[in-house]
Design a protein around this motif. Sequence first.
Motif, PDB file in Angstrom:
ATOM      1  N   ARG A   1       0.827  -1.205   0.000  1.00 31.20           N
ATOM      2  CA  ARG A   1       0.000   0.000   0.000  1.00 31.20           C
ATOM      3  C   ARG A   1       0.866   1.262   0.000  1.00 31.20           C
ATOM      4  NH1 ARG A   1      -3.414  -3.297   3.354  1.00 31.20           N
ATOM      5  NH2 ARG A   1      -2.322  -2.583   5.216  1.00 31.20           N
ATOM      6  N   ARG A   2       1.985   1.219   0.731  1.00 31.50           N
ATOM      7  CA  ARG A   2       2.872   2.378   0.762  1.00 31.50           C
ATOM      8  C   ARG A   2       3.480   2.616  -0.626  1.00 31.50           C
ATOM      9  NH1 ARG A   2       7.937   3.892   0.837  1.00 31.50           N
ATOM     10  NH2 ARG A   2       8.658   1.750   0.521  1.00 31.50           N
ATOM     11  N   ILE A   3       3.888   1.542  -1.291  1.00 36.79           N
ATOM     12  CA  ILE A   3       4.437   1.685  -2.643  1.00 36.79           C
ATOM     13  C   ILE A   3       3.386   2.245  -3.581  1.00 36.79           C
ATOM     14  CG2 ILE A   3       5.340   0.387  -4.616  1.00 36.79           C
ATOM     15  CD1 ILE A   3       6.658  -1.514  -2.613  1.00 36.79           C
ATOM     16  N   ALA A   4       2.145   1.765  -3.429  1.00 33.21           N
ATOM     17  CA  ALA A   4       1.056   2.272  -4.275  1.00 33.21           C
ATOM     18  C   ALA A   4       0.857   3.773  -4.072  1.00 33.21           C
ATOM     19  CB  ALA A   4      -0.230   1.507  -3.976  1.00 33.21           C
ATOM     20  N   ARG A   5       0.928   4.202  -2.824  1.00 25.69           N
ATOM     21  CA  ARG A   5       0.764   5.632  -2.549  1.00 25.69           C
ATOM     22  C   ARG A   5       1.885   6.438  -3.182  1.00 25.69           C
ATOM     23  NH1 ARG A   5      -0.544   3.671   2.659  1.00 25.69           N
ATOM     24  NH2 ARG A   5       1.546   4.230   3.400  1.00 25.69           N
ATOM     25  N   GLU A   6       3.123   5.926  -3.061  1.00 28.07           N
ATOM     26  CA  GLU A   6       4.266   6.644  -3.630  1.00 28.07           C
ATOM     27  C   GLU A   6       4.157   6.720  -5.153  1.00 28.07           C
ATOM     28  OE1 GLU A   6       6.594   8.235  -2.035  1.00 28.07           O
ATOM     29  OE2 GLU A   6       5.849   7.678  -0.053  1.00 28.07           O
ATOM     30  N   LEU A   7       3.762   5.601  -5.774  1.00 25.19           N
ATOM     31  CA  LEU A   7       3.629   5.597  -7.227  1.00 25.19           C
ATOM     32  C   LEU A   7       2.555   6.585  -7.677  1.00 25.19           C
ATOM     33  CD1 LEU A   7       3.888   1.780  -8.030  1.00 25.19           C
ATOM     34  CD2 LEU A   7       5.557   3.548  -8.584  1.00 25.19           C
ATOM     35  N   HIS A   8       1.454   6.609  -6.930  1.00 29.70           N
ATOM     36  CA  HIS A   8       0.362   7.512  -7.301  1.00 29.70           C
ATOM     37  C   HIS A   8       0.761   8.974  -7.126  1.00 29.70           C
ATOM     38  CE1 HIS A   8      -3.281   9.907  -6.546  1.00 29.70           C
ATOM     39  NE2 HIS A   8      -3.818   9.163  -7.492  1.00 29.70           N
TER      40      HIS A   8
END
Length: 384
Positions: free
Chosen positions: A175-182
């Motif tokens: 989820r943290r990676i998803a937030r960073e990518l977004h």
Amino acid sequence: MGRTVRRAVEFLRRPRVSDTALVIAVSLPAIPGLVTMIVQGDGGGTLEAAHYLAGAALLWPRRRRPILTATLVAGLDVTGFALHLVTIANLPTAIALYSVGRHTSGRVTAAAGLAFYAVYAVAGEIFWPGRGNWVGYLFAVGSAVGVGQLVRLRAELNERGRHEAADAAVREERRRIARELHDIVAHHITVITALVGGARATLPPEQEVTRNALKSAEQTAREAMTEMRLLLDVLRAGDVLRDGDLIGAGGTGPDAATGVGAERLPALVEEARSAGLATSLTVTGEPVPLPAPVDLAVYRIVQEALTNTRKHAAGARAGVRLAYEPEAVEVEVVDDGRATGSGTPGFGLGGMAERVALCGGRLSTGPHTGGGFRVHARIPLEKP
């Protein structure tokens, strides 16, 4: 000092080491008694001590062969009953029965516990009749096997808790990676798309070549944004991956949800041409639907190989070959360029190797015999 102690503890925790240490620890108290009985000429006491030591020695394979160990110890105890050496189960017997509960499960544990109780109860009534030993054996066998089973269940619960904690950490990291990518990558791609579109709209009509290049760049950015959104959906789904499940045979891994595959290779090659890389595509064999993991691996291998050619061999020409065979699919990308510099090693080739390995295939990369660089992968296909 701390490291030495830690290594010593890890050494003692090894199954064979700990089992050997247990046999030694259980045997040590009986050795002085055996020596004393031999010196005093006490034949009965000598046999009792020897019986105990033999039971302790039989405990060595208890972890790997708990049923066999308990059977041998029970046979030794029955022999002791017959010779009137012992009347009750001793420490080796309790450890052997505990090992049955600790290292077996379910019906095996229940059946083994009942069988060993029956052996001790019958042998006790035969060789020591009228003493009601069957009651004591019920408690002795039941408690030893039961304690072993409780310890086993507790260990399994602890292991499950550790797995759940690790899975929760993985989900949180995804989820943290998803937030960073977004927040970072997706934002910048959106800005690039808007800027390229704006620049294309302001060009005069006579600059058709530049207009087409910007249009291709804008389309590429939009496709990248689409794939990014699919990837974000996968990351936010919270699926916990385990070894071997990153790209499963059934195509249920998250990479299978990105929607790209061998069918998009012509479009990928066209994008490479628009970016200035002279690229050709050759397809041999009868095209067949590929499993999702293989389909994705083929696309990503070509994508990464062409990207590396543009980065490290400017002005080169690249050839892509996709071959469908009855039992496998082959993909090859060869360029005729010369590397412009060592650059900074990335994760591209490693990612290719991981994808191919997870599909059960082989990947080879390196300089081509005719000059340039070659990437070749052969991935087996399951027979229908």
